[in-house]
Design a protein around this motif. Structure first.
Motif, mmCIF file in Angstrom:
data_model
loop_
_atom_site.group_PDB
_atom_site.id
_atom_site.type_symbol
_atom_site.label_atom_id
_atom_site.label_comp_id
_atom_site.label_asym_id
_atom_site.label_seq_id
_atom_site.Cartn_x
_atom_site.Cartn_y
_atom_site.Cartn_z
ATOM 1 N N PRO A 168 -7.039 -0.657 8.102
ATOM 2 C CA PRO A 168 -7.977 -1.775 7.982
ATOM 3 C C PRO A 168 -7.850 -2.801 9.095
ATOM 4 N N HIS A 224 0.832 -1.198 0.000
ATOM 5 C CA HIS A 224 0.000 0.000 0.000
ATOM 6 C C HIS A 224 0.874 1.258 0.000
ATOM 7 N N ASP A 268 -13.958 1.572 5.437
ATOM 8 C CA ASP A 268 -13.694 2.935 4.964
ATOM 9 C C ASP A 268 -12.739 3.696 5.871
ATOM 10 N N GLU A 319 -16.174 -4.419 3.255
ATOM 11 C CA GLU A 319 -15.633 -3.080 3.006
ATOM 12 C C GLU A 319 -15.224 -2.417 4.315
ATOM 13 N N HIS A 324 -7.925 -5.544 -1.319
ATOM 14 C CA HIS A 324 -7.735 -4.543 -2.371
ATOM 15 C C HIS A 324 -8.081 -3.164 -1.827
ATOM 16 N N PHE A 325 -7.508 -2.138 -2.432
ATOM 17 C CA PHE A 325 -7.784 -0.746 -2.064
ATOM 18 C C PHE A 325 -8.347 -0.052 -3.293
ATOM 19 N N ASP A 380 -10.317 4.741 -2.358
ATOM 20 C CA ASP A 380 -10.028 5.173 -0.982
ATOM 21 C C ASP A 380 -10.716 4.331 0.084
ATOM 22 N N LYS A 381 -11.113 3.131 -0.271
ATOM 23 C CA LYS A 381 -11.672 2.206 0.702
ATOM 24 C C LYS A 381 -11.021 0.838 0.527
ATOM 25 N N TRP A 382 -11.041 0.065 1.606
ATOM 26 C CA TRP A 382 -10.507 -1.288 1.586
ATOM 27 C C TRP A 382 -11.617 -2.287 1.270
#
Length: 326
Positions: free
Chosen positions: A118, A23, A114, A112, A80-81, A84-86
């Motif tokens: 994470p 990341h 946010d 998800e 995954h990203f 702007d969220k996982w």
């Protein structure tokens, strides 16, 4: 250029279907199937070698057994990203029983987060539900990638009208939990090395390099026959046109029987700490005498090794590297 970076192998024991994502915060995030198939774990480290000793954090647990969807056999989570969220994509079943096709009953799901971190809190992860495809059948091993402001979804699924267990499909996504276009069949098991014991195309992974998309996948049963194949497309082609993809007629990564590194597969890709080399992430076994169903044998171990490219820009993975003991 020949690869020059090496890592301790196995990197992480008893973790199959490994996925490593680097990341922008400088951390590597690791997700994989746990042997009990009952939860999703994350671990992170500033270095790849550090993942081996990083404390795993459970961020999602299966639903209570017998309660319906997502209550059994949690497989192959990928982090995954996106926007702007996982997101973590995974497969889950409602039972360990087989369906009328003699297969497990997995479907695909996504959660998800946010929050920037994470791993902060299990409650930060929200279920976005099942990712529905036109066929209501065994499906798993989803991955995503972005290109030209489009989000693509690639996965494995059973078509009862096609020989074998699973084929590979691609679709554009409306959002990270909804398909936008009809699925396009990219590959089905047809060669002998894809059809040993089970006819399988699964575990897709996408690498974008040298003006091309390389889509790797795994074929055959998850014992020593397991191996990696590859499809290739030009980056400017229509990725939703099956004719854009050329399937190689041979595997690109197979067992190293001399060193007893067997059944390499379900790979992903990441990059070295300095960003100069691409890395192949995969799992292997180190013995072939498996008691019972290979699925329930826990000893599939995460491996990482660098690889090079040939003069045509195609990845050259070599063979599974030797184990080293830390």
């Amino acid at each position: 250029m020949q690869p020059s970076i090496s890592y301790p192998n196995p990197l992480i024991i008893q973790r199959a279907d490994p996925y490593i994502y680097k990341h922008t915060d400088g951390y590597y995030y690791f997700s994989a199937s746990v042997p009990s198939y009952n939860r999703i774990e994350l671990r992170r480290s500033k270095t790849i070698a550090g993942l081996a000793h990083a404390l795993p954090r459970t961020i999602w647990r299966k639903h209570a057994s017998g309660s319906g969807e997502q209550s059994e056999l949690i497989w192959a989570p990928e982090i995954h990203f996106i926007n702007d969220k996982w997101y973590i994509y995974y497969a889950a079943a409602s039972t360990t029983d087989f369906d009328q096709n003699g297969m497990f009953q997995h479907r695909m799901y996504v959660i998800e987060c946010d929050k920037p971190d994470p791993m902060r809190n299990e409650d930060d992860w929200v279920e976005k539900g099942r990712i529905k495809t036109p066929m209501d059948s065994f499906s798993l091993d989803a991955t995503t990638f972005e290109h030209d402001d489009k989000l693509y979804y690639v996965w494995a699924q059973k078509d009862p009208d096609i020989f074998g267990n699973t084929n590979l499909y691609i679709s554009e996504m409306e959002n990270p939990w909804t398909l936008k276009t009809n699925p396009v069949l990219l590959s089905k098991p047809e060669y002998s090395w894809e059809t040993q014991i089970f006819a399988v195309n699964e575990g897709p992974a996408v690498l974008h390099r040298n003006g091309k998309f390389f889509l790797t996948y795994s074929g055959s049963a998850t014992d020593e026959n397991y191996c990696i194949g590859m499809l290739v497309s030009d980056e400017n082609a229509d990725l939703l046109d099956e004719k854009s993809w050329h399937k190689l007629d041979h595997p690109v990564f197979t067992s190293n029987t001399k060193d007893n590194l067997l059944g390499p597969g379900h790979n992903s890709f990441t990059v070295s700490e300095d960003g100069t080399e691409d890395l192949l992430v995969y799992h292997i076994r180190n013995y072939s005498d498996i008691k019972g169903d290979p699925l329930y044998d826990p000893n599939r171990h995460t491996m990482v090794q660098s690889f090079s490219y040939d003069d045509n820009g195609y990845p050259q993975f070599g063979q599974p590297e030797h184990f080293t003991v830390n």
